[in-house]
Design a protein around this motif. Sequence first.
Motif, PDB file in Angstrom:
ATOM      1  N   LYS A 169       0.833  -1.213   0.000  1.00  0.00           N
ATOM      2  CA  LYS A 169       0.000   0.000   0.000  1.00  0.00           C
ATOM      3  C   LYS A 169       0.866   1.261   0.000  1.00  0.00           C
ATOM      4  N   ARG A 232       0.490  -4.870  -7.870  1.00  0.00           N
ATOM      5  CA  ARG A 232      -0.936  -4.577  -7.947  1.00  0.00           C
ATOM      6  C   ARG A 232      -1.746  -5.836  -8.249  1.00  0.00           C
ATOM      7  N   GLN A 416      -6.691  13.934   0.517  1.00  0.00           N
ATOM      8  CA  GLN A 416      -7.229  13.204  -0.637  1.00  0.00           C
ATOM      9  C   GLN A 416      -6.211  13.097  -1.774  1.00  0.00           C
ATOM     10  N   VAL A 420      -7.060   9.390  -2.398  1.00  0.00           N
ATOM     11  CA  VAL A 420      -7.944   9.074  -3.529  1.00  0.00           C
ATOM     12  C   VAL A 420      -7.256   8.177  -4.562  1.00  0.00           C
ATOM     13  N   PRO A 421      -6.021   8.512  -5.011  1.00  0.00           N
ATOM     14  CA  PRO A 421      -5.343   7.581  -5.934  1.00  0.00           C
ATOM     15  C   PRO A 421      -5.129   6.197  -5.327  1.00  0.00           C
ATOM     16  N   ASP A 423      -7.176   4.721  -3.255  1.00  0.00           N
ATOM     17  CA  ASP A 423      -8.474   4.045  -3.357  1.00  0.00           C
ATOM     18  C   ASP A 423      -8.738   3.541  -4.775  1.00  0.00           C
ATOM     19  N   TRP A 424      -8.216   4.266  -5.778  1.00  0.00           N
ATOM     20  CA  TRP A 424      -8.395   3.804  -7.166  1.00  0.00           C
ATOM     21  C   TRP A 424      -7.741   2.438  -7.379  1.00  0.00           C
ATOM     22  N   PHE A 425      -6.564   2.257  -6.766  1.00  0.00           N
ATOM     23  CA  PHE A 425      -5.840   0.994  -6.932  1.00  0.00           C
ATOM     24  C   PHE A 425      -6.465  -0.120  -6.101  1.00  0.00           C
ATOM     25  N   TYR A 426      -7.102   0.260  -4.985  1.00  0.00           N
ATOM     26  CA  TYR A 426      -7.715  -0.739  -4.111  1.00  0.00           C
ATOM     27  C   TYR A 426      -9.229  -0.596  -4.110  1.00  0.00           C
TER      28      TYR A 426
END
Length: 426
Positions: A169, A232, A416, A420-421, A423-426
């Motif tokens: 992460k 990823r 953020q 935020v980025p 959260d995009w990956f997860y």
Amino acid sequence: MDVLIFVGTLLGFMAFGMPIAFALILGAIGLMFHLSFFDPQIIVQNMLTGADNFSLMAVPLFILAGEIMNAGGMSRRMVFMATTLVGHIKGGVGYVAIMASILLAALSGSAVADAAALAALLVPMLRQQGYDMGQSTGLIAAGGIVAPIIPPSISFIIFGVAANISVTKLFIAGIVPGLLMGLTLTAVWAYSARRSTGIRMAPKESGAVRLKAFRDSLWALFLPVIIIGGLRGGIFTPTEAGAVAAAYALLISVFVYREIGLKMLFQVLVNTAKTTSIVMYLVAAALVASYMITLADLPDQLIDLLGPLTDSPTLLMFCIVVLLTLIGTAMDLTPTILILAPVMMPVIEKAGIDPTYFGVIFVIVGCAGLLTPPVGTVLNVVCSVARVRMEEVIKGVMPYVIAYTLLVVLMVIFPQIVLVPLDWFY
């Protein structure tokens, strides 16, 4: 009182020039005597436990990968590709340094290694084309510290182990802040380049030369894609990613570029062993200190001290950033992580701050300390490689330190940007 004894002992021995690893052990011993017990077995057991960690195996593997890439010509080809793209515009070699710092950051994960490689490759070119050495070396130093932010990052591995959070992460969360650091470098350099005089621009390369440079560096460009894609996709862990990176770099350097022979490979392994021994001994010594810090209940004392701030996460983060900035002027990044991360995590968790976000901010602020005297590890490396006076480099790097500080302020006010980025990956 416990805090004063530990910090006083640690800083006192450091002030006398003692290596940080030994100062950490003596600081822990000072706490032992204050708590009325002394057991050498505790020191030995914790040092062994500190170094015996699966995640830490990634550290020597990524160090080895970086050494192979520098010796095997991968770094040089990346720099040449960047030169063919932007070397002909005003301030072009500076933009080359920025592009190269981002590309190399995605390969090695070490600020010192990247800064040394960039200085060795670009300083002769900068001198030849009439660039101001203070501004130029300042840019190279500032570009070097992007390496611990863009994955793979040795600092994130150490932080993940010290704070017991996901290294994967941290790797993913560092991508956008690392790219923003690159944009920050570009903005500051663009302003400086416009005001510079006496710069001689390189001739514009043809499309054929650019295509050849891209083809030559294509094997190196695949490495970050393999690492990030593998992490990823859950194909391998960060430790296994280190093994993949080292094996890939060795295969390309030996069989494709054919620039590493047995004699050079032996020197690469020796350099890797030396660097790894320094890092691992620091980790082992820090676990002794961490054990005594926990035993003395220092995290709870810190929570009580910062208790009023835990209701305001933003204000707490600002206070921590100021503290880390001050500490970073006197202490290198790795010991800062090993000493402070375990102590601060309970405070962060109580305030409801995302641990991964905190880890990214912690490492970025700690990296800025590599650019500030009196320690300034990256500054010293650039000075020695470029043969430029420290005063010139400090003057040249200060605009970038200020710009990085403003970027950190933005990320503290707007978490953020990091979350935020992620959260995009997860």
